[in-house]
Design a protein around this motif. Structure first.
Motif, short mmCIF file in Angstrom:
data_model
loop_
_atom_site.label_atom_id
_atom_site.label_comp_id
_atom_site.label_asym_id
_atom_site.label_seq_id
_atom_site.Cartn_x
_atom_site.Cartn_y
_atom_site.Cartn_z
N LEU A 192 57.20 22.61 29.58
CA LEU A 192 57.25 23.09 30.96
C LEU A 192 56.06 22.49 31.72
N ILE A 193 56.37 21.76 32.77
CA ILE A 193 55.31 21.08 33.54
C ILE A 193 55.42 21.51 35.00
N THR A 194 54.31 21.98 35.59
CA THR A 194 54.38 22.48 36.97
C THR A 194 53.23 21.91 37.80
N PRO A 195 53.41 21.86 39.13
CA PRO A 195 52.43 21.21 40.01
C PRO A 195 51.35 22.18 40.51
N PHE A 196 50.61 21.73 41.53
CA PHE A 196 49.44 22.49 41.97
C PHE A 196 49.76 23.54 43.03
N ASN A 197 50.90 23.41 43.72
CA ASN A 197 51.00 24.13 45.00
C ASN A 197 51.33 25.62 44.86
N PHE A 198 52.03 26.02 43.81
CA PHE A 198 52.23 27.45 43.54
C PHE A 198 51.71 27.71 42.13
N GLY A 253 47.87 14.75 33.28
CA GLY A 253 49.32 14.68 33.05
C GLY A 253 49.67 13.67 31.97
N THR A 254 48.90 12.60 31.90
CA THR A 254 49.21 11.56 30.92
C THR A 254 49.06 12.09 29.48
N THR A 255 48.13 13.03 29.29
CA THR A 255 47.99 13.62 27.94
C THR A 255 49.21 14.48 27.62
N MET A 256 49.73 15.17 28.63
CA MET A 256 50.96 15.94 28.41
C MET A 256 52.10 14.98 28.07
N GLY A 257 52.15 13.86 28.78
CA GLY A 257 53.19 12.86 28.50
C GLY A 257 53.10 12.38 27.06
N PHE A 270 60.63 20.07 34.53
CA PHE A 270 59.54 19.45 35.28
C PHE A 270 59.65 19.83 36.74
N THR A 271 58.56 20.29 37.32
CA THR A 271 58.48 20.50 38.77
C THR A 271 57.33 19.65 39.27
N GLY A 272 57.60 18.77 40.22
CA GLY A 272 56.54 17.90 40.75
C GLY A 272 57.15 16.75 41.51
N SER A 273 56.42 15.62 41.51
CA SER A 273 56.82 14.50 42.36
C SER A 273 58.02 13.75 41.77
N GLN A 274 58.68 13.02 42.64
CA GLN A 274 59.84 12.24 42.18
C GLN A 274 59.39 11.12 41.24
N ARG A 275 58.21 10.59 41.49
CA ARG A 275 57.71 9.49 40.66
C ARG A 275 57.61 9.92 39.19
N VAL A 276 56.95 11.04 38.95
CA VAL A 276 56.80 11.49 37.56
C VAL A 276 58.14 11.99 37.02
N GLU A 278 61.15 10.84 37.59
CA GLU A 278 61.98 9.71 37.13
C GLU A 278 61.42 9.13 35.84
N ARG A 279 60.12 9.11 35.72
CA ARG A 279 59.49 8.60 34.51
C ARG A 279 59.86 9.48 33.30
N LEU A 280 59.77 10.79 33.50
CA LEU A 280 60.09 11.70 32.39
C LEU A 280 61.58 11.64 32.04
N LEU A 290 65.05 18.89 36.49
CA LEU A 290 64.09 18.46 37.51
C LEU A 290 64.12 19.35 38.75
N GLU A 291 62.90 19.67 39.20
CA GLU A 291 62.70 20.23 40.55
C GLU A 291 61.72 19.27 41.18
N ASP A 292 62.22 18.24 41.85
CA ASP A 292 61.28 17.21 42.34
C ASP A 292 61.13 17.26 43.85
N ALA A 293 60.90 16.09 44.45
CA ALA A 293 60.46 16.05 45.85
C ALA A 293 61.40 16.81 46.77
N GLY A 294 60.81 17.34 47.83
CA GLY A 294 61.61 18.03 48.82
C GLY A 294 61.43 17.36 50.17
N THR A 429 60.26 9.86 54.38
CA THR A 429 59.27 9.98 53.29
C THR A 429 58.64 11.37 53.34
N GLU A 430 58.63 12.06 52.19
CA GLU A 430 58.01 13.38 52.14
C GLU A 430 56.49 13.24 52.21
N VAL A 431 55.90 13.82 53.25
CA VAL A 431 54.43 13.89 53.32
C VAL A 431 54.07 15.30 52.88
#
Ligand code: NAD
Length: 544
Positions: A192-198, A253-257, A270-276, A278-280, A290-294, A429-431
């Motif tokens: 389970l990987i989650t981002p910073f915002n919540f 994140g790279t250590t988690m990878g 995975f919740t986070g950016s589209q870049r990561v 797609e990589r995962l 995936l719960e990626d970019a909005g 583009t999502e800012v």
């Protein structure tokens, strides 16, 4: 100084009361009010039930002052062996399933009940809200909202509700003695990987879903905010969760990878950016939700009503939490009737009241000031584009330069120009900051608006602001966003725990919050066909 002002925007609980609460509850290891360079917090990894340091720590800067205030394990790939071993020890059948250790469904109903009761205590609610504010600055109201949504989720899954999550079904068979049954089965070892915002809500809701369904999760939260998840795990243990049920990996994140490549979890959320994301998806061979970019849109229909309310909702959707919600309003399609009625001026007036002092606008953790203003400049090169409001850096603050700080910003782009292939990518583009694109449409141009929605790549939240049922139905029928709000009160943000939240239009899309989301993400279907006889006589057996 700013930190104190922002954090002090709600009534402070008296210090002795907080200390008493801490002594009574015996699980919190930090005091969010006191975190500072002279009194830094130290985090620990959790593996196989034991709290462990890593060789090196990273000193995190306070997002409001730049002072180092938290030391978080900077776990490196050569230290992952215990995490790999812990995950590999989990059988595919999980820690429980409908036929194995069913008492654990009840255990988690009980744990959830107790966590909810703890979170109902004013001092515990305040503890989490302030800790969130320290690492992911947002207004006290927004931080408290995050804690309360989390508490309600725990309330929802008290008692027998965890067991009911694993409810199956049966069908009569073809002959006597035969029945078929559908069962919800765990994956066993999961990530389970989650981002910073919540920092509290997303880890809590997804973690519990994983545990409820019988999995053992390896949790990784963005290192800048993972102190909140660590405190949540300490609360969970205090409320009866077995210590070895979850591992927590602080670090890059790279250590988690690297850990995932070695441990091969059987499923990952995975919740986070589209870049990561797609990589995962590639690295896990598709075994990922995936719960990626909005890039979230709001379409305002021709029927103007409740202007003050709708303008307020636009301001909340675009700029609360400094726009750092995956559901934040990224693009507003306003019918010209709304523009004539003065919507944009009202939005500008509301945005101008946001201030750093109460964190109604604040640091942006994943976009620098230069990157956000550079993006605005890129949009301004589009013919007819203009700044509606904002577009300038915040001033008079001590936010470190690794983070962004800009005024709430809206850039207007004409609809026909936005749709041109050479502009569409920039416009959509999502800012991940206090930034939105606004455009205007008139009668007869709805097909162009819907074409824009069709060409977007992310389909998370959306809003159709209108009480014209035919208009709303037409827009809903021709769009796909996973969480869409419709009606004059439609919003893009503020998902509570009472409805599904997640993207649509992608088979990898995950959900969060509801029983359906938990079942879909954290369990798979297993069909068991029972066939105990009676067996027919040999004379009745024909070859085919
Ligand atoms: N769809 C949703 O529900 C939702 C919710 C919140 C945020 N988001 C999205 O998250 C983004 C903002 O977060 P961000 O940019 O900081 O995300 P990010 O992708 O950079 O980081 C997210 C998480 O991934 C980890 N990570 C990074 N590289 C990794 C790797 N190689 N292997 C494993 N894990 C790795 C990070 O440590 C972090 O915990 C936005 O695009 C936002 O829309 C989506």
């Amino acid at each position: 100084m700013l930190a104190r002002q922002g954090l002090g925007s709600a009534p402070l609980l008296a210090q002795p009361l907080l200390q008493l609460a801490r002594r009574l509850s015996q699980w919190a290891t930090v005091d969010p009010q006191k975190l500072s360079a002279s009194n830094p917090a130290a985090c620990l990894n959790l593996v196989a039930g034991s709290w462990q340091p890593s060789r090196e720590s990273r000193q995190l800067p306070d997002p409001l002052t730049g002072e180092p205030f938290i030391a978080v394990p900077h776990t490196q790939p050569d230290e992952i062996a215990p995490f790999v071993k812990s995950l590999k020890a989990v059988p595919k059948t999980g820690l429980h399933n409908p036929l194995k250790n069913p008492g654990r469904y009840l255990l988690y109903g009980d744990v959830s009940f107790k966590v909810a009761a703890e979170m109902r205590k004013p001092e515990v609610e305040d503890f989490f809200a302030r800790l969130i504010q320290r690492v992911a600055p947002k207004s006290y109201a927004q931080a408290l909202g995050e804690v309360r949504v989390t508490r309600k989720f725990y309330e929802n899954f008290g008692g027998d509700q965890v067991r009911f999550l694993a409810r199956g079904f049966t069908n009569p068979g073809d002959h006597p003695g035969q029945t078929s049954s559908g069962n919800r089965w765990p994956y066993g070892p999961v990530a389970l990987i989650t981002p910073f915002n919540f920092p509290l809500e997303i880890p809590a809701l997804q973690l519990m879903g994983a545990l409820y369904m019988g999995n053992k999760p390896l949790l990784h939260v963005d290192q800048r905010v993972s102190i909140v998840a660590e405190q949540l795990l300490r609360l969970l243990q205090h409320c009866g969760m077995p210590a070895a049920d979850v591992d927590l990996l602080h670090g890059p994140g790279t250590t988690m990878g690297a850990t995932m490549r070695e441990a091969q979890p059987r499923s990952t959320l995975f919740t986070g950016s589209q870049r990561v994301a797609e990589r995962l998806a590639l690295e896990t061979h598709g075994k990922v939700f995936l719960e990626d970019a909005g890039f979230d849109w709001k379409i305002m229909g021709p029927d103007v009503a409740h202007l003050d309310y709708v303008a307020w909702q636009c301001d909340q959707d675009a700029y609360a939490c400094s726009g750092q919600k995956c559901s934040a309003q990224s693009m507003l399609f306003a019918h010209s009737n709304w523009v004539k009625a003065g919507l944009l001026e009202r939005m500008a007036a509301l945005a101008s009241t946001r201030k750093l002092a109460d964190l109604t606008v604040g640091p942006v953790l994943s976009w620098s000031t230069e990157a956000m203003l550079g993006h605005a400049q890129r949009l301004l090169k589009i013919p007819g584009a203009k700044i509606l409001f904002g577009g300038k850096p915040l001033t008079g603050h001590s936010i470190p330069s690794v983070y962004g700080a800009v005024q709430p910003t809206a850039v207007f782009v004409p609809l026909a120009e936005a749709l041109k292939p050479e502009h569409f990518e920039a416009v959509t583009t999502e800012v991940f900051g206090p930034f939105q694109v606004v455009t205007e449409w008139s009668d007869g141009q709805l097909p162009l608006v819907l074409e824009a929605c069709e060409r977007m790549t992310n389909h998370l939240t959306a809003a159709v602001v209108s009480n014209d049922i035919n208009f709303v139905q037409h827009v809903l029928a021709n769009t796909v966003n996973g969480t869409t709000y419709a009606g004059i009160r439609a919003r893009t943000t503020g998902a509570p725990q009472n409805h599904w939240f997640g993207p649509a239009g992608d088979p990898r899309g995950a959900g969060i919050g509801t029983p359906e989301a938990i079942r879909m993400v954290w369990s798979c279907h297993r069909e068991v066909i029972t066939d105990f006889g009676p067996v027919p006589p040999s004379s009745a057996l024909a070859q085919s």
